[in-house]
Design an enzyme around this catalytic site. Structure first.
Site, mmCIF file in Angstrom:
data_model
loop_
_atom_site.group_PDB
_atom_site.id
_atom_site.type_symbol
_atom_site.label_atom_id
_atom_site.label_comp_id
_atom_site.label_asym_id
_atom_site.label_seq_id
_atom_site.Cartn_x
_atom_site.Cartn_y
_atom_site.Cartn_z
ATOM 1 N N GLU A 234 0.833 -1.209 0.000
ATOM 2 C CA GLU A 234 0.000 0.000 0.000
ATOM 3 C C GLU A 234 0.871 1.265 0.000
ATOM 4 O O GLU A 234 0.699 2.164 -0.826
ATOM 5 C CB GLU A 234 -0.872 -0.057 1.259
ATOM 6 C CG GLU A 234 -1.842 1.066 1.400
ATOM 7 C CD GLU A 234 -2.382 1.147 2.837
ATOM 8 O OE1 GLU A 234 -2.088 0.242 3.659
ATOM 9 O OE2 GLU A 234 -3.082 2.136 3.128
ATOM 10 N N GLU A 253 10.571 -2.960 -2.395
ATOM 11 C CA GLU A 253 10.538 -4.344 -1.908
ATOM 12 C C GLU A 253 9.351 -4.413 -0.960
ATOM 13 O O GLU A 253 9.381 -3.836 0.113
ATOM 14 C CB GLU A 253 11.870 -4.659 -1.226
ATOM 15 C CG GLU A 253 12.161 -6.141 -1.171
ATOM 16 C CD GLU A 253 11.659 -6.759 0.111
ATOM 17 O OE1 GLU A 253 10.515 -7.255 0.103
ATOM 18 O OE2 GLU A 253 12.384 -6.720 1.104
ATOM 19 N N CYS A 287 8.512 -10.609 4.917
ATOM 20 C CA CYS A 287 7.794 -10.400 3.662
ATOM 21 C C CYS A 287 7.757 -11.671 2.814
ATOM 22 O O CYS A 287 6.833 -11.879 2.044
ATOM 23 C CB CYS A 287 8.415 -9.252 2.892
ATOM 24 S SG CYS A 287 10.196 -9.349 2.814
ATOM 25 N N GLU A 384 -1.691 -10.219 3.254
ATOM 26 C CA GLU A 384 -0.503 -10.473 4.072
ATOM 27 C C GLU A 384 -0.868 -10.315 5.546
ATOM 28 O O GLU A 384 -1.273 -9.242 5.978
ATOM 29 C CB GLU A 384 0.585 -9.468 3.679
ATOM 30 C CG GLU A 384 1.917 -9.754 4.306
ATOM 31 C CD GLU A 384 3.008 -8.836 3.777
ATOM 32 O OE1 GLU A 384 2.779 -7.614 3.699
ATOM 33 O OE2 GLU A 384 4.095 -9.355 3.447
HETATM 34 P P1 NAI Z 1 4.593 0.716 6.256
HETATM 35 O O1 NAI Z 1 4.731 0.325 4.828
HETATM 36 O O2 NAI Z 1 3.622 1.794 6.614
HETATM 37 O O3 NAI Z 1 6.032 1.171 6.836
HETATM 38 C C1 NAI Z 1 7.266 0.920 6.223
HETATM 39 C C2 NAI Z 1 8.100 2.187 6.198
HETATM 40 O O4 NAI Z 1 7.455 3.149 5.364
HETATM 41 C C3 NAI Z 1 8.275 2.866 7.564
HETATM 42 O O5 NAI Z 1 9.573 3.416 7.638
HETATM 43 C C4 NAI Z 1 7.217 3.968 7.506
HETATM 44 O O6 NAI Z 1 7.522 5.046 8.362
HETATM 45 C C5 NAI Z 1 7.307 4.371 6.056
HETATM 46 N N1 NAI Z 1 6.117 5.062 5.542
HETATM 47 C C6 NAI Z 1 4.816 4.888 5.919
HETATM 48 N N2 NAI Z 1 4.021 5.726 5.232
HETATM 49 C C7 NAI Z 1 4.805 6.444 4.398
HETATM 50 C C8 NAI Z 1 4.572 7.481 3.425
HETATM 51 N N3 NAI Z 1 3.338 7.940 3.193
HETATM 52 N N4 NAI Z 1 5.618 7.979 2.752
HETATM 53 C C9 NAI Z 1 6.860 7.507 2.973
HETATM 54 N N5 NAI Z 1 7.159 6.555 3.882
HETATM 55 C C10 NAI Z 1 6.144 6.012 4.586
HETATM 56 O O7 NAI Z 1 4.269 -0.596 7.086
HETATM 57 P P2 NAI Z 1 3.472 -0.708 8.471
HETATM 58 O O8 NAI Z 1 2.298 0.218 8.464
HETATM 59 O O9 NAI Z 1 4.447 -0.577 9.563
HETATM 60 O O10 NAI Z 1 2.960 -2.212 8.393
HETATM 61 C C11 NAI Z 1 1.735 -2.511 7.716
HETATM 62 C C12 NAI Z 1 1.863 -3.807 6.971
HETATM 63 O O11 NAI Z 1 2.829 -3.688 5.952
HETATM 64 C C13 NAI Z 1 2.346 -4.994 7.781
HETATM 65 O O12 NAI Z 1 1.317 -5.580 8.497
HETATM 66 C C14 NAI Z 1 2.885 -5.882 6.722
HETATM 67 O O13 NAI Z 1 1.849 -6.613 6.117
HETATM 68 C C15 NAI Z 1 3.462 -4.922 5.707
HETATM 69 N N6 NAI Z 1 4.926 -4.756 5.853
HETATM 70 C C16 NAI Z 1 5.738 -5.369 4.958
HETATM 71 C C17 NAI Z 1 7.102 -5.295 5.096
HETATM 72 C C18 NAI Z 1 8.011 -5.963 4.145
HETATM 73 O O14 NAI Z 1 9.138 -6.263 4.500
HETATM 74 N N7 NAI Z 1 7.617 -6.188 2.928
HETATM 75 C C19 NAI Z 1 7.712 -4.592 6.214
HETATM 76 C C20 NAI Z 1 6.787 -3.913 7.075
HETATM 77 C C21 NAI Z 1 5.433 -4.029 6.887
#
Ligand code: NAI
Ligand code: MG
Length: 481
Positions: A234, A253, A287, A384
């Site tokens: 998202e 990623e 992930c 996920e």
């Molecule tokens: P997130 O995608 O919101 O956070 C990841 C990073 O993006 C953090 O550093 C956050 O501060 C940053 N971020 C958030 N919104 C942003 C924006 N508008 N602009 C720029 N940077 C932004 O993930 P969240 O909310 O912590 O977790 C939600 C779900 O995402 C989890 O339940 C999981 O399903 C998935 N996820 C997947 C990961 C992966 O390794 N592929 C890692 C973390 C979460």
């Protein structure tokens, strides 16, 4: 604990407070108690950090330094991480909730290896000479992408910083790194190590803060040339949209919903181990977790009963105890989200074989959970969950399997368990995913690429492939007349 000290922002090799003066709390998810607080960066701090990174890129020692010297600095980072690995492993466990057994044996060694790998690669990045028509000498230069914004998640806080910084620094880029708001501590500790290793001012700037403020400011800043993002699909989509305003290069990623496929002709005990490693490693906050467990029909019951026995013996609890196999989820938000998915699964007809509830009264612990009676259309099989919840899905034959395995918006990884080598290789080609593990799962090496197909993102991290993300190619023509 001495290692948990108040965090600041790193800009131009100086530790500073945020312009706004704001700080935010960092929680230990195993106790729900505050560990410390950290300076909260926003657009104003990002602007200062980008300015420092731009200056370091355009002038000064980083630009004139030889690639070999850049490599030496990266190797010093690896040595210093190694020297302090026990302390940093504990810090990671305190902040993230993952078991110390894993931070010691996976996060730390893999982070060290990543800096070593790119330290060694720094002086092996070069262009080609190209036999063009006419009387010309044509060659290519592989130049750094410029100022890079890197946004990382909370599930492997130090390791994701290493995956991002290693190749960016090897190629001569400069960086503004934004760690996840839940887990900024090891990135800040890494900042101290970068200074100790002799990294020139402004080359790496670390700004803790929230996504919509600090993160979005980094993605939209006109002086940032490239964004590397790891996180949810998202937010990945938002990042790509925001980055389009200046046509920044983007690598993403993102999430996954990996099939972990067990054939009747596999070594069943090894596959049970693989299923556990696939979903319970890092509390399922991975992930590439093997969250859809495809079981060939005739072994379905036997496999699940063996898996259940093993899962019920898992040691869940205090992440700092070396015996612990599964720790706490990173935050209350994730904890609730996971339990919500279990309820949704039950409503849609899945049955809980084991687990499905909190493991302790305090802390964000979820019992390792197996759902059966899942079909590939259910929410728990499509979205996920990012927790220790595996969905068992039976399959009849090859075609039935391949269709379902690929019937997902994601494509990050897959596991295949069989003794039939031909079948394994055929399937490795048929599954649409960036990594395929045959008779193994969750294997990583700094030299081997990692990244997604479909909505799991694009661009490959690690190995030589990551150099593509952080370099651009210039073609030089010289007339020989
Ligand atoms: P997130 O995608 O919101 O956070 C990841 C990073 O993006 C953090 O550093 C956050 O501060 C940053 N971020 C958030 N919104 C942003 C924006 N508008 N602009 C720029 N940077 C932004 O993930 P969240 O909310 O912590 O977790 C939600 C779900 O995402 C989890 O339940 C999981 O399903 C998935 N996820 C997947 C990961 C992966 O390794 N592929 C890692 C973390 C979460
Ligand atoms: Mg989010």
């Amino acid at each position: 604990m001495q290692v948990v000290k108040p965090g600041k922002i790193l800009i131009n090799n100086e530790w500073c407070e945020s312009q706004s003066g704001k700080r935010f709390d960092v929680i230990n998810p195993a106790t729900e108690l505050k560990l410390t607080d950290v300076a909260e960066g926003d657009a104003a701090d990002i602007a200062r950090a980008v300015k420092a990174a731009r200056q370091a890129f355009e002038s000064g020692p980083w630009k004139t330094m030889s690639a070999r010297e850049r490599g030496r600095i990266l190797n010093r980072v690896a040595l210093l991480l190694d020297k302090h690995k026990e302390e940093i492993a504990e810090l990671e466990t305190l902040n993230n909730g993952k078991p110390i057994h894993e931070t010691r044996n996976a996060d730390l060694p893999l982070s060290i290896e990543t800096f070593e790998y790119y330290g060694g690669l720094a002086d092996k990045i070069h262009g080609d000479t190209i036999p063009v028509n006419g009387n010309f000498f044509n060659y290519t230069l592989r130049e750094p992408a410029g100022v890079v914004g890197q946004i990382i998640p909370w599930n492997f806080p130090l390791l994701m910083a290493a995956w991002k910084l290693g190749p960016a620094l090897a190629t001569g880029c400069t960086v503004v790194l934004k760690p996840a708001e839940q887990t900024p501590l090891t990135a800040l500790r890494l900042g101290e190590i970068l200074l100790e290793a002799g990294l020139p001012a402004g080359v790496v700037n670390i700004v803790p803060g929230f996504g919509p403020t600090a993160g979005a400011a980094l993605v939209t800043h006109p002086e940032v040339d490239k964004i590397a993002f790891t996180g949810s699909t998202e937010v990945g989509k938002t990042v790509m949209q925001l980055a389009s305003s200046h046509l920044k290069r983007v690598s993403l990623e993102l999430g996954g919903k990996a099939p972990n496929i067990v054939f009747a002709d596999s070594d069943i005990d090894a596959a049970v181990n693989g299923a556990m490693r696939g979903i319970f490693f890092n509390q399922g906050e991975v992930c590439c977790a093997g969250s859809r467990l495809f079981l060939e029909e005739r072994i379905h019951d036997e496999f699940l009963s063996k898996l259940k026995t093993r899962v019920e013996k898992m040691v869940v609890g205090n992440p700092l105890d070396p015996q612990t196999q599964m720790g706490a989820q990173v935050s209350e938000e994730q904890f609730r989200k996971i339990l919500g998915y279990v309820e949704k699964g039950k409503k849609e007809g899945a049955k809980v074989v084991t687990g499905g509830s909190p493991a302790q009264a305090t802390g964000y612990f979820v019992k390792p959970t197996i759902l059966e009676g899942v079909n590939n259309e259910m929410t728990v099989a499509r979205e996920e969950i990012f927790g220790p919840v595996v969905c068992a899905i039976p399959f009849k034959n090859h075609d039935h399997l391949v269709h379902q395995a690929n019937d997902t918006v994601y494509g990050l990884s897959a596991g295949i368990w069989t003794r039939d080598i031909g079948k394994a290789h055929r399937l490795a080609k048929e599954i649409k995913a960036g990594t395929i593990w045959v008779n193994c799962y969750n294997c990583f090496d700094a030299a081997s690429p990692f990244g997604g197909f479909k909505q799991s993102g694009f661009g490959r991290e690690l190995g030589k492939y990551a150099l593509e993300l952080y370099t651009q190619v210039k073609s030089v023509w010289v007339s020989l007349d």
